[in-house]
Write a protein that holds these residues in place. Sequence first.
Motif, PDB file in Angstrom:
ATOM      1  N   HIS A 189       0.054  10.874  -7.258  1.00  0.00           N
ATOM      2  CA  HIS A 189       0.711   9.651  -6.758  1.00  0.00           C
ATOM      3  C   HIS A 189       0.210   8.338  -7.139  1.00  0.00           C
ATOM      4  O   HIS A 189      -0.751   8.235  -7.528  1.00  0.00           O
ATOM      5  CB  HIS A 189       0.818   9.811  -5.096  1.00  0.00           C
ATOM      6  N   HIS A 190       1.137   7.276  -7.337  1.00  0.00           N
ATOM      7  CA  HIS A 190       0.788   6.068  -7.436  1.00  0.00           C
ATOM      8  C   HIS A 190      -0.133   5.645  -6.055  1.00  0.00           C
ATOM      9  O   HIS A 190       0.076   6.171  -5.019  1.00  0.00           O
ATOM     10  CB  HIS A 190       2.024   5.102  -7.328  1.00  0.00           C
ATOM     11  N   PHE A 191      -1.333   4.978  -6.417  1.00  0.00           N
ATOM     12  CA  PHE A 191      -2.048   4.622  -5.266  1.00  0.00           C
ATOM     13  C   PHE A 191      -2.464   2.936  -5.630  1.00  0.00           C
ATOM     14  O   PHE A 191      -2.637   2.476  -6.299  1.00  0.00           O
ATOM     15  CB  PHE A 191      -3.657   5.355  -5.395  1.00  0.00           C
ATOM     16  N   LEU A 192      -2.359   2.383  -4.217  1.00  0.00           N
ATOM     17  CA  LEU A 192      -2.687   0.882  -4.139  1.00  0.00           C
ATOM     18  C   LEU A 192      -3.534   0.740  -3.054  1.00  0.00           C
ATOM     19  O   LEU A 192      -3.330   1.184  -1.843  1.00  0.00           O
ATOM     20  CB  LEU A 192      -1.388   0.351  -4.113  1.00  0.00           C
ATOM     21  N   GLN A 193      -4.904   0.292  -3.473  1.00  0.00           N
ATOM     22  CA  GLN A 193      -5.806  -0.186  -2.355  1.00  0.00           C
ATOM     23  C   GLN A 193      -5.424  -1.023  -1.176  1.00  0.00           C
ATOM     24  O   GLN A 193      -5.035  -2.334  -1.680  1.00  0.00           O
ATOM     25  CB  GLN A 193      -7.281  -0.340  -2.892  1.00  0.00           C
ATOM     26  N   SER A 194      -5.498  -0.796  -0.218  1.00  0.00           N
ATOM     27  CA  SER A 194      -5.356  -1.764   0.890  1.00  0.00           C
ATOM     28  C   SER A 194      -6.525  -2.623   1.163  1.00  0.00           C
ATOM     29  O   SER A 194      -7.657  -1.915   0.764  1.00  0.00           O
ATOM     30  CB  SER A 194      -5.066  -1.196   2.335  1.00  0.00           C
ATOM     31  N   GLU A 195      -6.607  -3.592   2.014  1.00  0.00           N
ATOM     32  CA  GLU A 195      -7.776  -4.372   2.279  1.00  0.00           C
ATOM     33  C   GLU A 195      -8.762  -3.648   2.916  1.00  0.00           C
ATOM     34  O   GLU A 195      -8.428  -2.920   4.097  1.00  0.00           O
ATOM     35  CB  GLU A 195      -7.323  -5.690   2.935  1.00  0.00           C
TER      36      GLU A 195
END
Length: 551
Positions: A189-195
């Motif tokens: 999957h696409h992954f985007l890191q959260s804070e």
Amino acid sequence: MTSVVAAGGISVTIRGPVVDESETVLDRLVSDGVPGSLASRNAKLWGPDAAPLAARRLGWLGLPETSRSLAARLAGPAAEARDAGLDRIVLVGAGGPVLAAEAACRTAGAALTVLDTTDPHEVAAVLDEGLDRTFVVVAGESVEADTLRRVFGRTFAESGLRGAEAARRFLVVAPAGSAMERAAHEAGHHFLQSEPDVDGRYGALGAQALVPAALAGVDVHVLLDEAARLAESLRQPYDNPALALGAALGSSALGGRDKLVIADHGSGLAGLAGWAEQLVAGSTGKDGRGLLPVPLEGVDAPGFELTGDLRRVILGRRPDEPGPAREAGVSVAGPLGAQFLLWEYATAVAARVMGVDPFAEPDVGASEESTAALLRSEEGTAPTVVHRAPELVSGAVEVYAPGDLLRGADTLTDALETLLEAVPDHGYLAVLAYLDRLGEAGAAELRPLLAARCARLRKRAAPVTFGWGPRHLHTTGQYHKGGPQNGVFLQITGAVATDVPVPGRPYTLGELQLAQAFGDLRVLRARSRPAVRVHLRDRKEGLAQLAEALA
């Protein structure tokens, strides 16, 4: 007496006796240096015991600036989805970020499908519509996020999508190093890191909320600009609307007015009250203390009357216009992005005034552990509860109650009135509906019906709240179990006509939903909270019966 504090596009108007009380608290906050300390992220503001966790939870103060990098980080997945014609954004997850994204999209008129449920009827309806155009954003690490990611993955495969084509229809937004990040990488999957330093309650301007909103078409830079204008005032001692609101909330709690009636009066900010509810209830409801938000349908709804311990907050465009807004304890006006930051700051301040740790969730895990224990049962979900004989059967409705709580109730109306009479002075009734939020939206109409019946029966109003299950576990669940011991609970479950299996798990959505309901019910009763479960053997007919019994 009226006090108006305005800055950064926000206006907070305080009227009546609360003015003197809040100004006394405000002066103490200023003399203690709270505005500067909070703006500087001083983790010791809530006491030494709270400091270690607070030190890892104050990143929300910088989000109006740091979240501006999201556009560049999101560009790749957004372009890929757009090129593939995936214009239907579905958000799966739970808690504050989901509610914030929903509020942002509803306010902006952007289409976003939100699933923070395990109800198989609601999930099946979303799966049956526009699957070929669907792009799924998975926010956070909740059981709802993981379960629905699995369900969508299997459904994509069954529709003929395979391998990377199916995997790239997901964008996971979660902390680095989390189990959800590992699952995302394993699945492709696409992954985007959260804070890493923002928790869900305070994450309205963070990645988990803004990413799905941006994909749905919301100009999130407008939200961030609105918040940034308010942020400039947060160090100020007296021209600081967020500090003034926090002082008003905190002073009300200290004065024994621990119910916060919230009604919209033309603000245009759809969904803000529901988001504020989870923030205030989850942040303050612990150690036997707390502020319970009571969102209403409007200023004309049953329960708006100001009586006893109730404090009213009006969300509006013009707080000085004639009508109910002029009589409110507090009126708040301003754009959505600024409102997000305003309420986060004010709630953190109110928690300091009340002497509670705004970031701790000491009671949330109890329901999760109880649910997990039921799912591990060799016989399935809670056979001792499922097979217990109901206290009352009326048509499509079964009523289950502990002990003699409903003794003498021969009809459904009797049972509901007996429950209302059980609400203590200065207490409240919470309706918890484990049903289909979309297909059975009419269940929410039970709140004003119960409030009106309560006013007639008891000759005075008592707060009645309504929450969808399992959404409420992540919103007001902490307050229900950790707040003041004055709540009475009406849980509603419904028969499942068509269930949905959960890939990789030995249970279905219906079984998981029932385990969540029973798990929470067990914890409420274990903590001596009076709780009645109403089961609808036929959902449509049962809801009609409940409404008729209250008419």
